[in-house]
Every structure is written in structure tokens, then in C-alpha cells.
Design a protein around this motif. Structure first.
Motif, PDB file in Angstrom:
ATOM      1  N   ALA A   1       0.835  -1.209   0.000  1.00 47.15           N
ATOM      2  CA  ALA A   1       0.000   0.000   0.000  1.00 47.15           C
ATOM      3  C   ALA A   1       0.868   1.256   0.000  1.00 47.15           C
ATOM      4  O   ALA A   1       0.548   2.249  -0.679  1.00 47.15           O
ATOM      5  N   ARG A   2       1.972   1.238   0.738  1.00 50.12           N
ATOM      6  CA  ARG A   2       2.889   2.389   0.730  1.00 50.12           C
ATOM      7  C   ARG A   2       3.448   2.622  -0.665  1.00 50.12           C
ATOM      8  O   ARG A   2       3.569   3.769  -1.120  1.00 50.12           O
ATOM      9  N   ILE A   3       3.824   1.533  -1.324  1.00 50.23           N
ATOM     10  CA  ILE A   3       4.388   1.659  -2.666  1.00 50.23           C
ATOM     11  C   ILE A   3       3.373   2.289  -3.607  1.00 50.23           C
ATOM     12  O   ILE A   3       3.695   3.209  -4.376  1.00 50.23           O
ATOM     13  N   ILE A   4       2.141   1.805  -3.552  1.00 48.79           N
ATOM     14  CA  ILE A   4       1.112   2.353  -4.443  1.00 48.79           C
ATOM     15  C   ILE A   4       0.858   3.823  -4.123  1.00 48.79           C
ATOM     16  O   ILE A   4       0.692   4.646  -5.038  1.00 48.79           O
ATOM     17  N   ARG A   5       0.852   4.179  -2.856  1.00 48.24           N
ATOM     18  CA  ARG A   5       0.713   5.606  -2.498  1.00 48.24           C
ATOM     19  C   ARG A   5       1.849   6.420  -3.105  1.00 48.24           C
ATOM     20  O   ARG A   5       1.651   7.542  -3.575  1.00 48.24           O
ATOM     21  N   ASN A   6       3.063   5.859  -3.090  1.00 45.24           N
ATOM     22  CA  ASN A   6       4.215   6.582  -3.619  1.00 45.24           C
ATOM     23  C   ASN A   6       4.215   6.668  -5.136  1.00 45.24           C
ATOM     24  O   ASN A   6       4.961   7.470  -5.707  1.00 45.24           O
ATOM     25  N   LEU A   7       3.396   5.852  -5.782  1.00 43.70           N
ATOM     26  CA  LEU A   7       3.278   5.923  -7.238  1.00 43.70           C
ATOM     27  C   LEU A   7       2.269   6.972  -7.689  1.00 43.70           C
ATOM     28  O   LEU A   7       2.148   7.244  -8.885  1.00 43.70           O
ATOM     29  N   LEU A   8       1.568   7.558  -6.735  1.00 43.88           N
ATOM     30  CA  LEU A   8       0.530   8.543  -7.040  1.00 43.88           C
ATOM     31  C   LEU A   8       0.885   9.895  -6.417  1.00 43.88           C
ATOM     32  O   LEU A   8       1.598   9.954  -5.409  1.00 43.88           O
ATOM     33  N   PRO A   9       0.383  10.992  -6.973  1.00 48.46           N
ATOM     34  CA  PRO A   9       0.660  12.325  -6.415  1.00 48.46           C
ATOM     35  C   PRO A   9      -0.224  12.616  -5.200  1.00 48.46           C
ATOM     36  O   PRO A   9      -1.152  13.421  -5.259  1.00 48.46           O
ATOM     37  N   MET A  10       0.092  11.967  -4.085  1.00 48.53           N
ATOM     38  CA  MET A  10      -0.757  12.034  -2.900  1.00 48.53           C
ATOM     39  C   MET A  10      -0.502  13.271  -2.034  1.00 48.53           C
ATOM     40  O   MET A  10      -1.352  13.661  -1.245  1.00 48.53           O
ATOM     41  N   ASP A  11       0.685  13.869  -2.141  1.00 52.03           N
ATOM     42  CA  ASP A  11       1.007  15.050  -1.337  1.00 52.03           C
ATOM     43  C   ASP A  11       1.978  15.923  -2.121  1.00 52.03           C
ATOM     44  O   ASP A  11       2.328  15.619  -3.266  1.00 52.03           O
ATOM     45  N   ALA A  12       2.417  17.007  -1.504  1.00 52.66           N
ATOM     46  CA  ALA A  12       3.260  17.978  -2.216  1.00 52.66           C
ATOM     47  C   ALA A  12       4.586  17.365  -2.668  1.00 52.66           C
ATOM     48  O   ALA A  12       5.054  17.625  -3.784  1.00 52.66           O
ATOM     49  N   GLU A  13       5.180  16.545  -1.818  1.00 50.74           N
ATOM     50  CA  GLU A  13       6.461  15.933  -2.175  1.00 50.74           C
ATOM     51  C   GLU A  13       6.304  14.968  -3.345  1.00 50.74           C
ATOM     52  O   GLU A  13       7.125  14.944  -4.272  1.00 50.74           O
ATOM     53  N   LEU A  14       5.245  14.179  -3.325  1.00 47.68           N
ATOM     54  CA  LEU A  14       5.005  13.235  -4.411  1.00 47.68           C
ATOM     55  C   LEU A  14       4.597  13.959  -5.693  1.00 47.68           C
ATOM     56  O   LEU A  14       4.908  13.495  -6.792  1.00 47.68           O
ATOM     57  N   CYS A  15       3.918  15.101  -5.564  1.00 48.51           N
ATOM     58  CA  CYS A  15       3.610  15.916  -6.754  1.00 48.51           C
ATOM     59  C   CYS A  15       4.905  16.408  -7.400  1.00 48.51           C
ATOM     60  O   CYS A  15       5.006  16.474  -8.638  1.00 48.51           O
ATOM     61  N   GLN A  16       5.894  16.754  -6.572  1.00 44.70           N
ATOM     62  CA  GLN A  16       7.194  17.152  -7.128  1.00 44.70           C
ATOM     63  C   GLN A  16       7.814  15.997  -7.900  1.00 44.70           C
ATOM     64  O   GLN A  16       8.327  16.181  -9.010  1.00 44.70           O
TER      65      GLN A  16
END
Length: 203
Positions: A86-101
């Protein structure tokens, strides 16, 4: 601080700054001076570590991916396999500002890959690493008996495809696709294939 430690710290600072500047400005518009100023180093020192913009860009992409991998997997032996997946899938999506970057970096990579064969080859390799990251988490859960057996390669490919498709909609600001909605839509077929609850595990 030892010389090797100072060198590693300087490279880390430069790469973090490069990720920020590329995400904000776009690769085609950045200048090495802009990254040097953001990192607080001289342009000469920046060129010592990274001779060209292209080298800096590829290293920044690798740095972004490696940072995500370390954060997600740091306690992999102590938590359920479903939590790691689940963490990996969250990291594959733009879930927060850091991941949007991170997503803006990937978008720059896609655009540049359309025009440059070397970048295209690099992008294919990065996708292979992403695929392996997802597949390894699934395999770990299957081997431990936490997941039902499935075709790991096909499911990993599906996860990446869904993450890219939904992620683009989120990055575009599509009002019909929120980050949480995207997460649920990616998790649903994964849970079905692996015999997991539809409720996404908390990290």
C-alpha cells in the motif's frame, strides 16, 4: 566531517535542489546556475559533480526514486506485506506535495523521452526498476502466505499503468479524480487479485 562524507552531503544537496528546480521550472528552462544557487554551492562545484544538465537530470531522477524506495522499505521486515504494498502504491501517485514534485520530474522525463533516444532508454530502465519494486513486494507477500498467488508480472504492470493514468488526471486538477479516489481505484484490482481486503491498509 571526512572528505567522503562532505562529498556525499554536497551531492545530496545538489540533487535535492535539482529535483526542486526541475519540478518548478521544467528541464528545458533550467540552467546549472539556478541549481547551484538553490543548493548553495558554486557553479564550478556543481559542474565538478555533474558535467552536463543531462547528467544532472538523470541523477536527480535516480535520487528521487531511491529516496522513495528507502523510506517505504525501511521497516519491511517488521510490518505486514500489505502495508508495504500500500505504501508503494501511495508513492506511485501524487498524494502530497512531495510526491507531486516527483510526478513533475516524471512528466519532464516523459516529454524529453519523446525527443531524445538516450533519455528514452533511461526512462525504460527506470520503469523496469519501478516494476521490480512493485513485483518484489507482491512476491514477498505471496511467499509469506499473506497474499494469494497471482501473475505478479501482469499485476505489477497493471499497477503502474493505473497509477500513471489516474496520476495524470490528479496532476491536471481533474475535479472528478482526487488523489484518494485514484488510490482506491488502483488498490481495488490489487486487493482482488491478492485476496486482500478492499480497505487500504494504513501505513
Amino acid at each position: 566531517m571526512a572528505t567522503n562524507e562532505r562529498t556525499a552531503e554536497t551531492r545530496e544537496r545538489i540533487l535535492s535542489a535539482a529535483c526542486e528546480v526541475i519540478a518548478e521550472t521544467g528541464f528545458e528552462k533550467i540552467r546549472m546556475r539556478m541549481v547551484a544557487e538553490r543548493a548553495g554551492v558554486s557553479t564550478a562545484l556543481l559542474h565538478y559533480h555533474f558535467e552536463t544538465r543531462e547528467k544532472l537530470f538523470t541523477e536527480a531522477m535516480v535520487h528521487s526514486f531511491a529516496s522513495s524506495t528507502f523510506e517505504v522499505e525501511s521497516d519491511a521486515d517488521a510490518v505486514p506485506a500489505a502495508v508495504i504494498l500500500a505504501r508503494i502504491i501511495r508513492n506511485l501517485l501524487p498524494m502530497d506535495a512531495e510526491l507531486c514534485q516527483d510526478w513533475r520530474l516524471w512528466q519532464e522525463l516523459w516529454v524529453r523521452s519523446l525527443r531524445d533516444a538516450t533519455t528514452r532508454s533511461f526512462a525504460v530502465d527506470l520503469y523496469a526498476q519501478l516494476h521490480q519494486w512493485v513485483a518484489a513486494a507482491m512476491t514477498r507477500g505471496i511467499d509469506s502466505g499473506e497474499f494469494d498467488s497471482t501473475d505478479v508480472d501482469d499485476l505489477s504492470t497493471l499497477v503502474l499503468a493505473l497509477s500513471d493514468g489516474y496520476g495524470i488526471r490528479v496532476m491536471l486538477g481533474d475535479p472528478t479524480v482526487s488523489a484518494q479516489h485514484a488510490l482506491r481505484c488502483v488498490w481495488r484490482p490489487v486487493a482482488l487479485a491478492l485476496g486482500l481486503p478492499q480497505e487500504i491498509p494504513e501505513s
